[in-house]
Design a protein around this motif. Structure first.
Motif, PDB file in Angstrom:
ATOM      1  N   GLY A   1      23.077  38.214  31.922  1.00  0.00           N
ATOM      2  CA  GLY A   1      22.432  38.627  30.684  1.00  0.00           C
ATOM      3  C   GLY A   1      20.949  38.886  30.807  1.00  0.00           C
ATOM      4  O   GLY A   1      20.159  38.374  30.011  1.00  0.00           O
ATOM      5  N   CYS A   2      20.551  39.672  31.810  1.00  0.00           N
ATOM      6  CA  CYS A   2      19.126  39.938  32.060  1.00  0.00           C
ATOM      7  C   CYS A   2      18.684  41.317  31.582  1.00  0.00           C
ATOM      8  O   CYS A   2      17.638  41.818  32.001  1.00  0.00           O
ATOM      9  CB  CYS A   2      18.827  39.794  33.550  1.00  0.00           C
ATOM     10  N   SER A   3      19.460  41.939  30.709  1.00  0.00           N
ATOM     11  CA  SER A   3      19.117  43.294  30.273  1.00  0.00           C
ATOM     12  C   SER A   3      17.768  43.355  29.563  1.00  0.00           C
ATOM     13  O   SER A   3      17.075  44.380  29.611  1.00  0.00           O
ATOM     14  CB  SER A   3      20.220  43.852  29.362  1.00  0.00           C
ATOM     15  N   ASN A   4      17.378  42.278  28.906  1.00  0.00           N
ATOM     16  CA  ASN A   4      16.097  42.264  28.188  1.00  0.00           C
ATOM     17  C   ASN A   4      14.887  42.284  29.114  1.00  0.00           C
ATOM     18  O   ASN A   4      13.761  42.494  28.652  1.00  0.00           O
ATOM     19  CB  ASN A   4      16.003  41.029  27.293  1.00  0.00           C
ATOM     20  N   PHE A   5      15.116  42.056  30.402  1.00  0.00           N
ATOM     21  CA  PHE A   5      13.992  41.941  31.333  1.00  0.00           C
ATOM     22  C   PHE A   5      13.795  43.198  32.184  1.00  0.00           C
ATOM     23  O   PHE A   5      12.891  43.236  33.013  1.00  0.00           O
ATOM     24  CB  PHE A   5      14.198  40.733  32.254  1.00  0.00           C
ATOM     25  N   LYS A   6      14.614  44.219  31.953  1.00  0.00           N
ATOM     26  CA  LYS A   6      14.531  45.406  32.800  1.00  0.00           C
ATOM     27  C   LYS A   6      13.477  46.398  32.323  1.00  0.00           C
ATOM     28  O   LYS A   6      13.025  47.248  33.089  1.00  0.00           O
ATOM     29  CB  LYS A   6      15.907  46.072  32.892  1.00  0.00           C
ATOM     30  N   MET A   7      13.059  46.248  31.079  1.00  0.00           N
ATOM     31  CA  MET A   7      11.972  47.060  30.542  1.00  0.00           C
ATOM     32  C   MET A   7      11.199  46.211  29.534  1.00  0.00           C
ATOM     33  O   MET A   7      11.756  45.314  28.914  1.00  0.00           O
ATOM     34  CB  MET A   7      12.522  48.331  29.859  1.00  0.00           C
TER      35      MET A   7
END
Length: 255
Positions: free
Chosen positions: A156-162
């Motif tokens: 659940g690291c999608s928030n950290f890609k941008m």
């Protein structure tokens, strides 16, 4: 008459206390001597003086060192023992002092005193080897723990890609990050650095750090694993590609 008796009693009591103190002090001195402490002090002093002689060749073979040794033996050792006596008084009773002196005055006690330097030296060697072994074991366990983190990415690291982020370097300087899909710009003390970033998994990425141009072909990337995250940011572990040394860090989201 009563006053004279009282004064006489005080004088006798004072003399008794002084006599008792002198007795304890002399017993402590005897114990220190029978323990071989005085000789060890002289050995240490001679070693220090020998080192100083080697470091100061212009004083070699001069009368200075003989005079210095004489001053140490005549004054410094007695002064040192005077400083040690209150410590022994604090921790040992006169009965314990007498018992210690009695044992170390015996043949067995003197054998221990004479052989203690050899025992101590060999024990230190064993202790050093044991300490090194324990240190290696700790390092191996730490390395294994880091490897486990590196190979156990979070989810659940999608928030950290941008987005915008912040972390602190080894000198506690704040570093701001503006991250896009395949690159990020870091601002450090007013200077900006662009880095290429490539996500290899949900919580894993490779990054080519701090380049002034867009040619990253000769740069060895860092391999980063996010092993723990929450709504405020994430903790990560990284190493250089092909390397074995791991580093830990933490990045916070900036709203």
């Amino acid at each position: 008459m009563n006053r004279i008796i009282t004064i006489a009693f005080l004088i006798l009591s004072t003399n008794f206390l002084y006599s008792q103190t002198d007795s304890i002090d002399s017993k402590i001195r005897e114990m220190i001597d029978v323990l071989g402490s005085t000789e060890r002090m002289k050995t240490v002093a001679n070693n220090v003086i020998e080192i100083q002689e080697q470091q100061n060749p212009f004083l070699k073979d001069s009368e200075y060192w003989q005079e210095f040794k004489s001053n140490i033996y005549d004054y410094s050792f007695d002064h040192l023992i005077d400083s040690l006596i209150p410590i022994y008084k604090k921790h040992l009773t006169i009965e314990e002092i007498e018992s210690i002196t009695e044992f170390y005055s015996s043949p067995s006690g003197q054998a221990m005193v004479q052989k203690f330097p050899l025992i101590s030296t060999e024990s230190m060697q064993v202790g050093a080897a044991w300490g090194e072994q324990m240190s290696n074991q700790i390092e191996q366990e730490i390395q294994a723990s880091k490897e486990k983190k590196f190979n156990s990415p979070a989810t659940g690291c999608s928030n950290f890609k941008m987005g915008s982020f912040k972390y602190f370097d080894n000198q506690d300087n704040p570093i701001e990050i503006k991250r896009e899909k395949d690159y990020q710009v870091e601002t450090v003390n007013g200077k900006t650095y662009k880095s290429k970033i490539s996500w290899t998994g949900d919580c894993e990425y490779r990054i080519w750090k701090f380049q002034d141009d867009n040619d990253y072909s000769n740069i060895v990337p860092l391999l980063v694993t996010i092993y723990e995250s929450d709504k405020e940011g994430y903790k990560y572990i990284y190493k250089q590609e092909g390397g074995t040394k791991f580093y830990l860090g933490e990045i916070k989201l900036v709203e």
